[in-house]
Design an enzyme around this catalytic site. Structure first.
Site, PDB file in Angstrom:
ATOM      1  N   ARG A   1       0.851  -1.201   0.000  1.00  0.00           N
ATOM      2  CA  ARG A   1       0.000   0.000   0.000  1.00  0.00           C
ATOM      3  C   ARG A   1       0.880   1.242   0.000  1.00  0.00           C
ATOM      4  O   ARG A   1       1.551   1.538   0.983  1.00  0.00           O
ATOM      5  CB  ARG A   1      -0.908   0.006   1.231  1.00  0.00           C
ATOM      6  CG  ARG A   1      -1.682   1.322   1.364  1.00  0.00           C
ATOM      7  CD  ARG A   1      -2.889   1.240   2.267  1.00  0.00           C
ATOM      8  NE  ARG A   1      -2.590   1.224   3.679  1.00  0.00           N
ATOM      9  CZ  ARG A   1      -3.512   1.360   4.629  1.00  0.00           C
ATOM     10  NH1 ARG A   1      -4.788   1.511   4.292  1.00  0.00           N
ATOM     11  NH2 ARG A   1      -3.190   1.326   5.897  1.00  0.00           N
TER      12      ARG A   1
ATOM     13  N   ASP B   1      -3.075   3.339  14.857  1.00  0.00           N
ATOM     14  CA  ASP B   1      -2.233   3.790  13.759  1.00  0.00           C
ATOM     15  C   ASP B   1      -2.704   5.171  13.314  1.00  0.00           C
ATOM     16  O   ASP B   1      -3.516   5.800  14.010  1.00  0.00           O
ATOM     17  CB  ASP B   1      -2.213   2.770  12.616  1.00  0.00           C
ATOM     18  CG  ASP B   1      -3.561   2.618  11.937  1.00  0.00           C
ATOM     19  OD1 ASP B   1      -4.487   3.385  12.264  1.00  0.00           O
ATOM     20  OD2 ASP B   1      -3.693   1.739  11.067  1.00  0.00           O
TER      21      ASP B   1
HETATM   22  C1  LIG Z   1      -6.498   1.393   9.998  1.00  0.00           C
HETATM   23  C2  LIG Z   1      -5.527   0.641   9.201  1.00  0.00           C
HETATM   24  O1  LIG Z   1      -4.991   1.158   8.280  1.00  0.00           O
HETATM   25  S1  LIG Z   1      -5.092  -0.896   9.645  1.00  0.00           S
HETATM   26  C3  LIG Z   1      -3.601  -1.203   8.783  1.00  0.00           C
HETATM   27  C4  LIG Z   1      -2.464  -0.464   9.341  1.00  0.00           C
HETATM   28  N1  LIG Z   1      -2.132  -0.893  10.684  1.00  0.00           N
HETATM   29  C5  LIG Z   1      -1.385  -2.006  10.902  1.00  0.00           C
HETATM   30  O2  LIG Z   1      -0.981  -2.627   9.944  1.00  0.00           O
HETATM   31  C6  LIG Z   1      -1.067  -2.438  12.312  1.00  0.00           C
HETATM   32  C7  LIG Z   1      -0.236  -3.678  12.293  1.00  0.00           C
HETATM   33  N2  LIG Z   1       0.048  -4.182  13.605  1.00  0.00           N
HETATM   34  C8  LIG Z   1       1.112  -3.813  14.338  1.00  0.00           C
HETATM   35  O3  LIG Z   1       1.862  -2.942  13.939  1.00  0.00           O
HETATM   36  C9  LIG Z   1       1.361  -4.513  15.639  1.00  0.00           C
HETATM   37  O4  LIG Z   1       0.623  -5.687  15.726  1.00  0.00           O
HETATM   38  C10 LIG Z   1       1.016  -3.682  16.895  1.00  0.00           C
HETATM   39  C11 LIG Z   1       1.875  -2.426  16.898  1.00  0.00           C
HETATM   40  C12 LIG Z   1      -0.434  -3.297  16.910  1.00  0.00           C
HETATM   41  C13 LIG Z   1       1.340  -4.517  18.124  1.00  0.00           C
HETATM   42  O5  LIG Z   1       2.697  -4.831  18.063  1.00  0.00           O
HETATM   43  P1  LIG Z   1       3.471  -5.559  19.251  1.00  0.00           P
HETATM   44  O6  LIG Z   1       3.069  -4.992  20.551  1.00  0.00           O
HETATM   45  O7  LIG Z   1       4.903  -5.563  18.885  1.00  0.00           O
HETATM   46  O8  LIG Z   1       2.915  -7.021  19.201  1.00  0.00           O
HETATM   47  P2  LIG Z   1       3.465  -8.270  19.941  1.00  0.00           P
HETATM   48  O9  LIG Z   1       4.540  -7.917  20.920  1.00  0.00           O
HETATM   49  O10 LIG Z   1       2.300  -9.007  20.482  1.00  0.00           O
HETATM   50  O11 LIG Z   1       4.117  -9.102  18.750  1.00  0.00           O
HETATM   51  C14 LIG Z   1       4.418 -10.473  18.841  1.00  0.00           C
HETATM   52  C15 LIG Z   1       5.134 -10.890  17.591  1.00  0.00           C
HETATM   53  O12 LIG Z   1       4.266 -10.704  16.470  1.00  0.00           O
HETATM   54  C16 LIG Z   1       4.883  -9.844  15.507  1.00  0.00           C
HETATM   55  N3  LIG Z   1       3.856  -8.983  14.914  1.00  0.00           N
HETATM   56  C17 LIG Z   1       2.906  -8.254  15.539  1.00  0.00           C
HETATM   57  N4  LIG Z   1       2.117  -7.626  14.630  1.00  0.00           N
HETATM   58  C18 LIG Z   1       2.605  -7.990  13.418  1.00  0.00           C
HETATM   59  C19 LIG Z   1       2.203  -7.672  12.102  1.00  0.00           C
HETATM   60  N5  LIG Z   1       1.136  -6.870  11.860  1.00  0.00           N
HETATM   61  N6  LIG Z   1       2.897  -8.189  11.078  1.00  0.00           N
HETATM   62  C20 LIG Z   1       3.959  -9.011  11.323  1.00  0.00           C
HETATM   63  N7  LIG Z   1       4.382  -9.354  12.564  1.00  0.00           N
HETATM   64  C21 LIG Z   1       3.706  -8.852  13.594  1.00  0.00           C
HETATM   65  C22 LIG Z   1       5.882  -9.037  16.303  1.00  0.00           C
HETATM   66  O13 LIG Z   1       6.880  -8.537  15.448  1.00  0.00           O
HETATM   67  C23 LIG Z   1       6.379 -10.070  17.306  1.00  0.00           C
HETATM   68  O14 LIG Z   1       7.300 -10.919  16.640  1.00  0.00           O
HETATM   69  P3  LIG Z   1       8.455 -11.716  17.431  1.00  0.00           P
HETATM   70  O15 LIG Z   1       7.772 -12.595  18.438  1.00  0.00           O
HETATM   71  O16 LIG Z   1       9.146 -12.495  16.367  1.00  0.00           O
HETATM   72  O17 LIG Z   1       9.321 -10.687  18.077  1.00  0.00           O
HETATM   73  O1  LIG Z   2      -6.719   1.892   6.202  1.00  0.00           O
HETATM   74  C1  LIG Z   2      -7.621   1.422   6.838  1.00  0.00           C
HETATM   75  C2  LIG Z   2      -8.484   2.173   7.705  1.00  0.00           C
HETATM   76  O2  LIG Z   2      -9.353   1.573   8.342  1.00  0.00           O
HETATM   77  O3  LIG Z   2      -8.288   3.394   7.738  1.00  0.00           O
HETATM   78 MG   LIG Z   3      -6.706   4.090   6.366  1.00  0.00          MG
END
Ligand SMILES: CC(=O)SCCNC(=O)CCNC(=O)[C@H](O)C(C)(C)COP(=O)(O)OP(=O)(O)OC[C@H]1O[C@@H](n2cnc3c(N)ncnc32)[C@H](O)[C@@H]1OP(=O)(O)O
Ligand SMILES: O=CC(=O)O
Ligand SMILES: [Mg+2]
Length: 530
Positions: A182, A431
């Site tokens: 994206r 986010d």
């Molecule tokens: C509204 C929108 O646009 S939604 C789309 C945009 N938002 C996103 O993509 C959010 C994605 N998610 C994240 O960034 C994370 O999950 C967070 C920040 C919410 C939480 O992160 P953390 O607190 O680090 O999670 P946590 O400690 O439970 O992670 C455990 C493991 O999962 C991994 N992990 C967590 N989320 C993700 C993810 N989305 N993708 C890949 N790996 C992940 C961590 O890197 C960690 O790996 P490790 O055990 O190898 O070290």
């Molecule tokens: O990008 C996704 C959203 O919910 O905003």
């Molecule tokens: Mg959005």
């Protein structure tokens, strides 16, 4: 992306400036790095420059049209279906067939483009990984360029990561998720590479033209590039057919970008005091306007033969509290059950730990079919009206709502300013999109001096009250994160930016546009290999 490219010269006239090998007219003001230079090659820059030269005026015009629409809404107008494009909405046409490789998208994981997270996401068991350069990323030069390097290594299959603290090496599994990317929107220009930078149907036409030109330049077959468009602004919900129509040879569907959509509801109605939102936590998918949006999106996508993707549940696993974790997982499952029963073909997961429960919900309801495009037509949604899509969300406004918005907004911004674009806060994923809701809701409540009547206090939101709330919430944040982290972090800067944006007479278009100025680092002119 916005590159500042002025004029074109032959390949012979290309020059090497400050380490990067630049075509004439292109300037890069971000730090030089040997790894970055492997991405920003002469050919790559020429490719982008040519696209930029051809489309920049179209994009500028599209951004002007957005401004005009904003003025119309600020004068009291409402977004609605365009009578001029009725023939598109009512016509019988389909998009190009769904490519078999991405027919099954029942769970897509999203996440920032950090090296370890990319590997984790690709190995997560999700069908697709959406690598996010937008809501989940703080777009510093370092983050953007490292993200590009990481993605190239992921595509080459060579990506690995050594976590020295844990002495753990991360590598790709044999089976990985399909990689989607994206890019960030056209409204957020890039400040390190110089590029200057309607209706949404018309914006979709520009994207389609960009894809076609890129396909020709890269010598790949027409239709090789496929895009899922997020419907995450209120005006865009009235143009979903038009968007798919313009992109019909390059589309793989639409997605309910529910968080930015809620943000857009406030932004679109910033001058409509009769349309104030209740507390952020109450604006969920069960609100009539949100359900109508999701139902109409499903009907529109399936009528035209493409995927209707669901959105992001905000809950994430809670490791230190099994009871709370169970409750959070139940909420995620409930949300996904609603989506699959409504007809969505797949959905987003914010965390690898959510993939098994989400996969189970979708598989239990879709069985072996990769999607529901032909089985859930949702003809009943054809009766959804403009009123349904605009209906004011119901609920109450509370002091706790104001406090939570403030606490979350400041902490998110503090993280963003230090390079992190998605964070866990109070057991939810936050986010750029979710933080925007906190900001604009505070702004709206302050602007119209709303009464917080939901918790029996009955106080009106004004500058005094907000000032006190900010003070108290800063003290609470300090207590929660600890003195040391608070002192080292960017909380004070975040407070300043957030407070200004909540109290400004004219609503800023985006939280991150202003904050971006704080993370741009230009290398000194004429410097080399800094
Ligand atoms: C509204 C929108 O646009 S939604 C789309 C945009 N938002 C996103 O993509 C959010 C994605 N998610 C994240 O960034 C994370 O999950 C967070 C920040 C919410 C939480 O992160 P953390 O607190 O680090 O999670 P946590 O400690 O439970 O992670 C455990 C493991 O999962 C991994 N992990 C967590 N989320 C993700 C993810 N989305 N993708 C890949 N790996 C992940 C961590 O890197 C960690 O790996 P490790 O055990 O190898 O070290
Ligand atoms: O990008 C996704 C959203 O919910 O905003
Ligand atoms: Mg959005």
């Amino acid at each position: 992306m916005g590159l500042g490219i002025n004029g074109y010269t032959s390949p012979a006239a290309r020059k090497i400036t400050g380490g990067y090998d630049l075509p004439e007219g292109v300037d890069i003001q971000g730090r030089y790095d040997d790894e970055f230079a492997k991405i920003l090659t002469k050919d790559a820059l020429l490719f982008v420059a040519e696209l930029q030269r051809e489309f920049r005026n179209h994009i500028k015009y599209a951004m002007e049209c957005r401004k005009e629409a904003k003025m119309r809404y600020n004068r009291g107008g409402l977004p609605g279906f365009d009578p001029a494009t009725r023939y598109v909405r009512e016509g019988e046409w389909t998009c190009a067939a769904v490519p078999p490789a991405v027919a099954d998208r029942r769970v897509e994981i999203t996440g920032p483009v950090e090296r370890k997270m990319i590997i984790n996401a690709l190995n997560s068991g999700a069908k697709v990984f959406m690598a996010d350069f937008e809501d989940a990323l703080s777009p510093s030069w370092e983050n953007l360029m490292r993200g590009q390097v990481n993605l190239k290594d992921a595509v080459d299959g060579t990506i690995s990561f050594h976590d020295q603290a844990r002495n753990r090496v991360y590598k790709l599994n044999d089976q990985t998720a399909k990689l989607f990317v994206r890019p960030r929107g056209w409204h957020l220009p890039e400040a390190h590479i110089f590029i200057d930078a309607l209706s949404f149907g018309r914006e979709a036409r520009i994207w389609n033209n960009v894809f076609e030109k890129a396909e020709r330049m890269a010598g790949i077959e027409r239709g090789s590039i496929r895009a899922t468009v997020l419907i995450e602004t209120l005006p865009a919900v009235f143009q979903m057919d038009e968007i798919l129509y313009e992109l019909r040879d390059h589309s793989v569907g639409l997605n309910c970008g529910r968080w930015d959509y809620i943000f857009s509801y406030v932004k679109t109605f910033q001058a409509h005091p009769d349309r104030l939102l209740p507390d952020r936590v109450q604006v969920g998918m069960s609100q009539h306007f949100m359900r109508s949006y999701s139902d109409l999106l499903i009907r529109t996508c399936h009528r035209h033969g493409v995927h209707a993707m669901g959105g992001m549940a905000a809950q994430i696993p809670i490791r230190d509290d099994p009871g709370a974790n169970e409750a959070a997982m139940e909420l995620v499952k409930k949300d996904k059950l609603r989506e699959v029963r409504a007809g969505h073909d797949g959905t987003w997961s914010a965390h690898p730990g959510l993939i098994p429960p989400i996969m189970e919900v979708f598989t239990n309801n879709m069985g072996n079919s990769p999607h529901q495009i032909h089985t859930m037509k949702r003809e009943d949604a054809s009766t959804i009206t403009e009123e349904d899509l605009l209906q004011i969300p119901r609920g109450v406004r509370t002091m706790e709502g104001l406090r939570l918005n403030t606490r979350v907004g400041i902490q998110y911004l503090a993280a963003w300013l230090t390079g992190t674009g998605s964070v866990p806060l109070y057991n939810l994923m936050e986010d750029a999109a979710t933080a925007e809701i906190s900001r604009v809701q505070n702004w709206q409540w302050l602007k119209y001096g709303v009464e917080l009547d939901g918790d029996g206090f009955g106080v009106k939101v004004n500058l005094d009250l907000f000032g006190r709330v900010v003070e108290e919430e800063m003290a609470r944040i300090e207590k929660e994160v600890g003195k040391e982290k608070f002192k080292k972090g960017m909380y004070k800067e975040a407070r300043k930016i957030f407070t200004r944006q909540c109290t400004t007479p004219t609503l800023d278009d985006f939280l991150t546009l202003d904050a971006y100025n704080h993370i741009v680092i230009h290398r000194p002119k004429g410097s080399s290999r800094l």
